[in-house]
Scaffold this motif. Structure first.
Motif, PDB file in Angstrom:
ATOM      1  N   ALA A  45      45.649  24.815   1.087  1.00 47.47           N
ATOM      2  CA  ALA A  45      45.677  23.509   1.134  1.00 47.47           C
ATOM      3  C   ALA A  45      44.959  22.423   0.062  1.00 47.47           C
ATOM      4  CB  ALA A  45      45.525  22.610   2.453  1.00 47.47           C
ATOM      5  N   SER A  46      45.808  21.679  -0.482  1.00 48.67           N
ATOM      6  CA  SER A  46      44.278  20.422  -1.247  1.00 48.67           C
ATOM      7  C   SER A  46      43.221  20.671  -0.637  1.00 48.67           C
ATOM      8  CB  SER A  46      45.287  19.990  -2.527  1.00 48.67           C
ATOM      9  OG  SER A  46      46.177  20.374  -2.131  1.00 48.67           O
ATOM     10  N   HIS A  47      43.129  20.218   0.195  1.00 42.68           N
ATOM     11  CA  HIS A  47      42.134  19.336   1.138  1.00 42.68           C
ATOM     12  C   HIS A  47      42.578  19.480   3.013  1.00 42.68           C
ATOM     13  CE1 HIS A  47      41.288  17.030  -2.444  1.00 42.68           C
ATOM     14  NE2 HIS A  47      42.531  16.734  -2.234  1.00 42.68           N
ATOM     15  N   ALA A  48      41.068  20.173   3.382  1.00 40.37           N
ATOM     16  CA  ALA A  48      41.576  20.419   4.883  1.00 40.37           C
ATOM     17  C   ALA A  48      40.580  19.928   5.804  1.00 40.37           C
ATOM     18  CB  ALA A  48      41.944  22.141   4.764  1.00 40.37           C
ATOM     19  N   VAL A  49      41.270  18.601   6.403  1.00 38.76           N
ATOM     20  CA  VAL A  49      39.575  18.112   7.203  1.00 38.76           C
ATOM     21  C   VAL A  49      39.965  18.199   8.885  1.00 38.76           C
ATOM     22  CG1 VAL A  49      39.632  16.891   5.198  1.00 38.76           C
ATOM     23  CG2 VAL A  49      40.824  16.351   6.825  1.00 38.76           C
ATOM     24  N   ILE A  50      38.415  18.382   9.047  1.00 36.34           N
ATOM     25  CA  ILE A  50      38.476  18.292  10.793  1.00 36.34           C
ATOM     26  C   ILE A  50      39.191  16.258  11.461  1.00 36.34           C
ATOM     27  CG2 ILE A  50      37.251  18.685  12.777  1.00 36.34           C
ATOM     28  CD1 ILE A  50      36.218  20.709  11.310  1.00 36.34           C
ATOM     29  N   ALA A  51      39.431  16.330  11.982  1.00 42.58           N
ATOM     30  CA  ALA A  51      39.908  14.925  12.312  1.00 42.58           C
ATOM     31  C   ALA A  51      41.074  14.642  13.279  1.00 42.58           C
ATOM     32  CB  ALA A  51      40.430  13.849  10.833  1.00 42.58           C
ATOM     33  N   ASP A  52      40.813  14.405  14.220  1.00 46.57           N
ATOM     34  CA  ASP A  52      41.371  13.176  15.322  1.00 46.57           C
ATOM     35  C   ASP A  52      42.911  12.474  14.490  1.00 46.57           C
ATOM     36  OD1 ASP A  52      42.893  12.840  17.650  1.00 46.57           O
ATOM     37  OD2 ASP A  52      41.590  11.950  18.274  1.00 46.57           O
ATOM     38  N   ALA A  53      43.876  12.624  14.582  1.00 48.43           N
ATOM     39  CA  ALA A  53      44.813  11.653  13.864  1.00 48.43           C
ATOM     40  C   ALA A  53      45.165  10.134  14.913  1.00 48.43           C
ATOM     41  CB  ALA A  53      46.194  13.268  13.572  1.00 48.43           C
ATOM     42  N   GLN A  54      44.765  10.358  15.917  1.00 45.60           N
ATOM     43  CA  GLN A  54      44.899   9.181  16.967  1.00 45.60           C
ATOM     44  C   GLN A  54      44.101   8.303  16.278  1.00 45.60           C
ATOM     45  OE1 GLN A  54      45.793  10.082  21.374  1.00 45.60           O
ATOM     46  NE2 GLN A  54      44.941  11.604  20.583  1.00 45.60           N
ATOM     47  N   ASP A  55      43.205   8.221  15.726  1.00 53.34           N
ATOM     48  CA  ASP A  55      42.713   7.613  15.232  1.00 53.34           C
ATOM     49  C   ASP A  55      42.681   6.882  14.141  1.00 53.34           C
ATOM     50  OD1 ASP A  55      39.934   6.149  14.711  1.00 53.34           O
ATOM     51  OD2 ASP A  55      38.439   7.341  14.958  1.00 53.34           O
ATOM     52  N   LYS A  60      43.097   5.842   8.044  1.00 52.89           N
ATOM     53  CA  LYS A  60      42.923   5.016   6.483  1.00 52.89           C
ATOM     54  C   LYS A  60      41.579   5.326   5.772  1.00 52.89           C
ATOM     55  CE  LYS A  60      44.156   0.493   8.279  1.00 52.89           C
ATOM     56  NZ  LYS A  60      43.655  -0.889   8.790  1.00 52.89           N
ATOM     57  N   GLU A  61      40.726   6.289   6.765  1.00 54.28           N
ATOM     58  CA  GLU A  61      39.824   6.783   5.410  1.00 54.28           C
ATOM     59  C   GLU A  61      39.571   8.031   4.963  1.00 54.28           C
ATOM     60  OE1 GLU A  61      35.917   5.601   8.418  1.00 54.28           O
ATOM     61  OE2 GLU A  61      36.637   7.641   8.463  1.00 54.28           O
ATOM     62  N   LEU A  62      40.328   8.666   5.450  1.00 50.88           N
ATOM     63  CA  LEU A  62      41.221  10.127   4.275  1.00 50.88           C
ATOM     64  C   LEU A  62      42.817   9.416   3.365  1.00 50.88           C
ATOM     65  CD1 LEU A  62      42.116  12.431   7.387  1.00 50.88           C
ATOM     66  CD2 LEU A  62      40.532  12.456   5.923  1.00 50.88           C
ATOM     67  N   GLY A  63      42.695   8.227   3.372  1.00 50.90           N
ATOM     68  CA  GLY A  63      43.530   7.450   2.148  1.00 50.90           C
ATOM     69  C   GLY A  63      45.621   7.999   2.295  1.00 50.90           C
ATOM     70  N   ILE A  64      45.470   8.445   3.740  1.00 50.82           N
ATOM     71  CA  ILE A  64      46.422   8.437   4.662  1.00 50.82           C
ATOM     72  C   ILE A  64      47.892   7.731   3.381  1.00 50.82           C
ATOM     73  CG2 ILE A  64      47.503   7.188   6.355  1.00 50.82           C
ATOM     74  CD1 ILE A  64      47.450  11.031   6.985  1.00 50.82           C
TER      75      ILE A  64
END
Ligand code: ATP
Length: 140
Positions: A45-55, A60-64
């Motif tokens: 992928a272009s970017h891959a991050v460890i994150a809990d999407a429920q947060d 917001k920080e990921l610029g979704i």
């Protein structure tokens, strides 16, 4: 123009979507809570991050907000899938596709405004059944 996607949950279903979109040259942000899954997609992928999407803060920080289409492929954790979908909706994401685990899950997802709800196993089963029927017709 390259389109931007995010895939949340990199199990068999989400992982396969992420792989195909990336191979087609799309920009994909891959998200999972498990480090090993994220590592697997670092090169794909272009970017891959460890994150809990429920947060919500994390999303917001990921610029979704700037992403055109988000695919929620969280498996067994129905609560996480619903909460994530709800937050994406509130953040104004234009297109949200969600994998449903069962009919009740699907009902809730439709109610909260998911644009596309898929049941991979059921949908594929139907498709294969139709293809078996058409092949049989051609054979006769
Ligand atoms: P299938 O193989 O049918 O696609 P699966 O068994 O891979 O389903 P799961 O493993 O239950 O499905 O979930 C998919 C992924 O979603 C897992 O890699 C899991 O770590 C990830 N996931 C679960 N909850 C969250 C969350 N809150 N935020 C981000 N990723 C999550």
């Amino acid at each position: 123009m390259k389109r931007e996607f995010a895939v949340i949950g990199l199990g068999r279903f989400g992982g396969s979507i992420c792989r195909e979109l990336s191979e087609e040259g799309m920009e994909v942000l891959a998200i999972d809570t498990q480090e090993e899954k994220v590592n697997e997609f670092k090169e794909i992928a272009s970017h891959a991050v460890i994150a809990d999407a429920q947060d919500e803060k994390v999303l917001k920080e990921l610029g979704i907000r700037n992403i055109d289409h988000v695919i929620v492929a969280i498996g067994d954790n129905i609560q996480a899938s619903i909460l994530t979908t709800l937050m994406l909706k509130e953040l104004g994401i234009k297109k949200i596709t969600v994998k449903a685990q069962n009919d009740y899950h699907e009902k809730v997802l439709n109610k909260i405004g998911a644009d596309q709800v898929v049941h991979p196993e059921r949908d594929m089963g139907r498709r294969i059944a139709h293809s078996i029927i058409s092949n049989n017709i051609l054979d006769h």
